[in-house]
Structures are given as structure tokens and as C-alpha cells.
Write a protein that holds these residues in place. Structure first.
Motif, PDB file in Angstrom:
ATOM      1  N   THR A   1       0.838  -1.194   0.000  1.00 46.59           N
ATOM      2  CA  THR A   1       0.000   0.000   0.000  1.00 46.59           C
ATOM      3  C   THR A   1       0.874   1.245   0.000  1.00 46.59           C
ATOM      4  O   THR A   1       2.059   1.201   0.337  1.00 46.59           O
ATOM      5  CB  THR A   1      -0.918   0.009   1.233  1.00 46.59           C
ATOM      6  N   TRP A   2       0.252   2.373  -0.338  1.00 50.58           N
ATOM      7  CA  TRP A   2       1.009   3.619  -0.423  1.00 50.58           C
ATOM      8  C   TRP A   2       1.543   4.054   0.929  1.00 50.58           C
ATOM      9  O   TRP A   2       2.571   4.721   1.011  1.00 50.58           O
ATOM     10  CB  TRP A   2       0.133   4.707  -1.035  1.00 50.58           C
ATOM     11  N   LYS A   3       0.868   3.684   2.009  1.00 55.01           N
ATOM     12  CA  LYS A   3       1.374   4.073   3.327  1.00 55.01           C
ATOM     13  C   LYS A   3       2.662   3.329   3.674  1.00 55.01           C
ATOM     14  O   LYS A   3       3.422   3.763   4.543  1.00 55.01           O
ATOM     15  CB  LYS A   3       0.314   3.822   4.399  1.00 55.01           C
TER      16      LYS A   3
ATOM     17  N   PHE B   1       4.983   2.783   1.369  1.00 51.75           N
ATOM     18  CA  PHE B   1       6.006   3.214   0.418  1.00 51.75           C
ATOM     19  C   PHE B   1       7.161   3.974   1.065  1.00 51.75           C
ATOM     20  O   PHE B   1       8.325   3.732   0.718  1.00 51.75           O
ATOM     21  CB  PHE B   1       5.375   4.061  -0.688  1.00 51.75           C
TER      22      PHE B   1
END
Length: 323
Positions: free
Chosen positions: A37-39, A41
Motif C-alpha cells: 500500500t502507499w502508506k 512506500f
């Protein structure tokens, strides 16, 4: 074909193949990263840190990636610039001017890597000295590596009686630990232990290996020793591992900040069953931690497992844990 030797027709299939390859690469990269997920990254593949010390390691990791990205963009940019603006002309077939020496460029690609390495070395040495700095811990645990599992000596005053064992007396099982560490043992530390058996599984989680209990919010000192070959003590969310070496004592400290069960493993190839050297780390409240120690004592797991190989006093005390 052009009278100058240029033929544009073969380039179109090549461009089409290149586009197809790039498309396939993008699809493959996105398909294999569906759980990401982007969190997550900003951590760049690192697990979520669960100790006070781990963010320093994460910061070093992120800084290294940033430096690598800047270097990569510069190198890729120069390569693309050369490819685009210095490609072969379609109307000229003569050999371009040949430059044999360029002292400024040669000096540049010698000095720049030295600067990059020096900067990375500085930040690595700075953070390593902080991570290996020792203070006065609330708890001391001797981690014993052996083929092919782990033992944990909780050097604690479990019964609350500071008079037992005799003050200043070091149990024979811990005689291989240097004096500068044994002097910091708590008074009356009769101790309890946990020993793993290869193939065992934790009844609560089903995970393989023994379970090391740690109290949340309290500093723990790990004293690492081996009874046979070199192992490596690695708790994955700690973002930190250290070798467990026979005849040499490594020490570090952490303060857990998050309760839960985390995975640990040996990170040094140590023999045929290296892959089975797994363990669990369970971070609990200080009250649960003390209750677990009493539970081990009630089971009869009092005293200590043998910690490391026998050494002469000069060899045992000649070790150092400072940079």
C-alpha cells in the motif's frame, strides 16, 4: 535503403518490441506488489519499526535510497542525453572525433564516488555508535545460539530476594560472559530460562521456535553467545541483527514500543538445519512479563543455560563493544 546506409524500416518493429517489453514490465511490477500500500512506500520495503532504536535504522535506509536515487537519475540522465543527442547521424557515416583523454571528467568520476562513500560511511558510523551505546538497562537477557535453535536466559531477580544468590557471584553457566557485563547483573538474579527444540511450534500462534518475552517500554540488554558456530540474532521488525559468535560476546539494547508477536530468525548460514532456527518475540506489558518469569520458575526452568564456550580470563575480558 537510403544511399547513406540508413534503413528506417527495421526500427519500427524494434520500437514495437521495446514498447511491449516496457508494458510487460509495468504489469509484472504492479501484479507482484498487490499487497503493498502507499502508506508502506516511505519505508521502502522495510517492516514497521517496533522499538525506540529502529527509526534511526529506517532513516539511514531511506537516506541511502535517496542518495542512490539522486545518483541514478544523474547517471541515467547522462546516458539518455548521450543516446539522444550523440546518436549516429542518418546522413553521415564517418567516424566521429575520438577523444582519448579528458582529465576533468576522469577526476570527476574519481572524486565523486569517494565523496559518496565518505558521506555514507559517516552516517553509518554515527548511527552504529548510537545503536551500540550501552546504558543502564531495566532487564538483561542472554541469548544463546546453538545448532539449531535458541535459548534465552532471563537474568532477573524473579523471587524478589536480593540476597540469593550470593551478591557478586556469577553462575558457572554464565562464566563466559565478560566481567564488564556481569557486573551490571541485578542483585539476586537467580534467573529463569527458555530453551527451544528444532521443530517445536508456539502453541499460541503456531509459529515455529521458542518464544522470547519482552516488556513494552522498558530497555532490554541482549548479551549474545554461541555454544558451537556463528549464528545471527535477527528480530525482523527491530530492523537490526547482530552476529552470535563463539568466543566473542556481542551486546546491544532495545526498548520495545509496540505489543505483539514478531518473527525472529538466524541470519547466518550455520549448518544443515539453519532454516529451522526460528523463534518468536512476544512484547507484552511489564506486568505480563513478570508473570511469565514466575510461570517459568513454577515449571522448574530456574537457573541458566550454558552461555558460550569456555575461555581464559584475558581472552574473555579482552573483547570490546565500542567503535
Amino acid at each position: 535503403m537510403s544511399p547513406y546506409g540508413s534503413d528506417r524500416s527495421p526500427r519500427r518493429p524494434m520500437r514495437r518490441k521495446l514498447l511491449q517489453a516496457l508494458t510487460a514490465g509495468v504489469v509484472l511490477a504492479t501484479a507482484t506488489g498487490c499487497s503493498y500500500t502507499w502508506k508502506d512506500f516511505p519505508r521502502l520495503g522495510m517492516p514497521y519499526p517496533v522499538t525506540e532504536e529502529a527509526p534511526r535504522i529506517l532513516s539511514l535506509w531511506q537516506g541511502s535510497w535517496a542518495a542512490a536515487l539522486v545518483t541514478g537519475i544523474l547517471v541515467w540522465g547522462l546516458i539518455l542525453w548521450s543516446v539522444i543527442f550523440h546518436r549516429r547521424s542518418r546522413t553521415k557515416v564517418e567516424v566521429p572525433p575520438q577523444t582519448r583523454y579528458n582529465m576533468p571528467i576522469e577526476a570527476l568520476y574519481t572524486v565523486v564516488p569517494l565523496i559518496i562513500v565518505s558521506v555514507l560511511f559517516y552516517f553509518t558510523a554515527r548511527d552504529e555508535s548510537k545503536l551500540l551505546a550501552l546504558s543502564k538497562p531495566a532487564h538483561t537477557i542472554n541469548v544463546v545460539g546453538f545448532q539449531w535453535s535458541w535459548g534465552f536466559n532471563y537474568i532477573e531477580n524473579v523471587d524478589g530476594d536480593a540476597a540469593t544468590p550470593k551478591a557478586g557471584a556469577v553462575p558457572k553457566e554464565l562464566a563466559s560472559i565478560p566481567d564488564r557485563y556481569t557486573k551490571a547483573f541485578p542483585a539476586g538474579a537467580e534467573g529463569v530460562y527458555e530453551k527451544g527444540i528444532p521443530g517445536d511450534r508456539n502453541p499460541e500462534t503456531g509459529n515455529p521456535g521458542p518464544t522470547l518475552y519482552l516488556p513494552k517500554g522498558e530497555k532490554v540488554r541482549f548479551i549474545l553467545s554461541s555454544n558451537d558456530v556463528i549464528h545471527s540474532f535477527w528480530v525482523v521488525p527491530f530492523l537490526f541483527k547482530q552476529d552470535v559468535i563463539p568466543g566473542h560476546t556481542n551486546v546491544f539494547e532495545v526498548t520495545p514500543t509496540q505489543e505483539g508477536v514478531f518473527m525472529g530468525k538466524c541470519a547466518e548460514l550455520c549448518g544443515v538445519d539453519h532454516s529451522r532456527m526460528l523463534f518468536n518475540v512476544k512484547v507484552v506489558s511489564p506486568e505480563e512479563y513478570r508473570a511469565h518469569l514466575k510461570e517459568l520458575a513454577e515449571k522448574g526452568q530456574t537457573g541458566f543455560l550454558p552461555a558460550g564456550i569456555k575461555q581464559t580470563d584475558p581472552a574473555r575480558n579482552a573483547e570490546t563493544n565500542t567503535l
